[in-house]
Design an enzyme around this catalytic site. Sequence first.
Site, mmCIF file in Angstrom:
data_model
loop_
_atom_site.group_PDB
_atom_site.id
_atom_site.type_symbol
_atom_site.label_atom_id
_atom_site.label_comp_id
_atom_site.label_asym_id
_atom_site.label_seq_id
_atom_site.Cartn_x
_atom_site.Cartn_y
_atom_site.Cartn_z
ATOM 1 C CG HIS A 57 -0.223 0.096 2.539
ATOM 2 N ND1 HIS A 57 0.567 -0.916 3.024
ATOM 3 C CD2 HIS A 57 -0.186 1.081 3.482
ATOM 4 C CE1 HIS A 57 1.060 -0.568 4.205
ATOM 5 N NE2 HIS A 57 0.627 0.648 4.498
ATOM 6 C CG HIS A 59 4.378 1.930 3.069
ATOM 7 N ND1 HIS A 59 3.967 0.775 3.708
ATOM 8 C CD2 HIS A 59 4.907 1.532 1.881
ATOM 9 C CE1 HIS A 59 4.244 -0.271 2.939
ATOM 10 N NE2 HIS A 59 4.810 0.166 1.826
ATOM 11 C CG ASP A 61 4.589 3.263 8.717
ATOM 12 O OD1 ASP A 61 4.952 3.130 7.532
ATOM 13 O OD2 ASP A 61 4.042 2.354 9.361
ATOM 14 C CG HIS A 62 8.322 2.853 5.586
ATOM 15 N ND1 HIS A 62 7.291 2.047 5.995
ATOM 16 C CD2 HIS A 62 8.661 2.404 4.340
ATOM 17 C CE1 HIS A 62 7.015 1.154 5.060
ATOM 18 N NE2 HIS A 62 7.843 1.353 4.038
ATOM 19 C CG HIS A 113 -3.583 0.428 6.867
ATOM 20 N ND1 HIS A 113 -3.492 1.021 8.103
ATOM 21 C CD2 HIS A 113 -2.458 0.785 6.197
ATOM 22 C CE1 HIS A 113 -2.362 1.710 8.180
ATOM 23 N NE2 HIS A 113 -1.706 1.583 7.033
ATOM 24 C CG ASP A 131 0.815 -1.233 7.548
ATOM 25 O OD1 ASP A 131 1.767 -2.004 7.354
ATOM 26 O OD2 ASP A 131 0.959 -0.061 7.912
ATOM 27 C CG HIS A 172 4.636 -1.842 10.337
ATOM 28 N ND1 HIS A 172 5.735 -1.032 10.174
ATOM 29 C CD2 HIS A 172 3.757 -1.468 9.383
ATOM 30 C CE1 HIS A 172 5.530 -0.211 9.157
ATOM 31 N NE2 HIS A 172 4.339 -0.464 8.664
#
Length: 233
Positions: A57, A59, A61-62, A113, A131, A172
């Site tokens: 997907h 992202h 967070d990074h 998500h 995620d 994660h």
Amino acid sequence: MLFRQLFDEATWTYTYLIADPGTKEAILVDPVAEQVERDLRILKELGLTLRYCLETHIHADHITGTGKLRDATGCLGIVPAGAQAVCADRVMRDGEVLQLGSLRIEAIATPGHTDSHVAYLVNGTHLLTGDSLLIRGCGRTDFQSGNAGAMYDAITQRLFTLPDETLVYPGHDYKGETVSTIGEEKQWNPRFVGQTRESFIDLMANLNLPNPKKIMEAVPANQECGKVAIAAR
């Protein structure tokens, strides 16, 4: 099948290296920009040729390493159908299969998500869930067009119908766990055990989680395959 689970400590992100030992062709799933040198080193040490970088997907967070890896190796970047990433070389649709030598990677749509999220089932045994389904948890659904009802449907109707022995490898983990199984998650995942669709939606609406630290930088960068925009002076 050659299978490696790699970790980025700063963002608790797992990247997966998958390769056909015969052809020495490889795929990276959810690479991280700060770990590109590590990934290139491992590819060189193992004598592998990187053919594809797959994203589960877009992202928050990074920042993805796909752009840098594409520049370095000539690999192709692949995102889920519907993802806002015009830089991608191709998309993977629900049920589509990517074949690379002895590797068979099937895309399973798992929205919730984000509205364009897929899990990748590798050779029918290894499920890379991104995620969506996490070990004893699941991804949040409160931004990026998230939808708790869609998440519940995707996991209970798509992922939980896979064989119990299917290995679950998440995008994660925040507790140091590395792998689970579908059977374990059906029995022990507190987000789903004993929950109805309605109670799950209520649960997800009341998590009150802080936004990921890199969300303002990561989402636009990942829509450009990891290219970070330089603000005008």
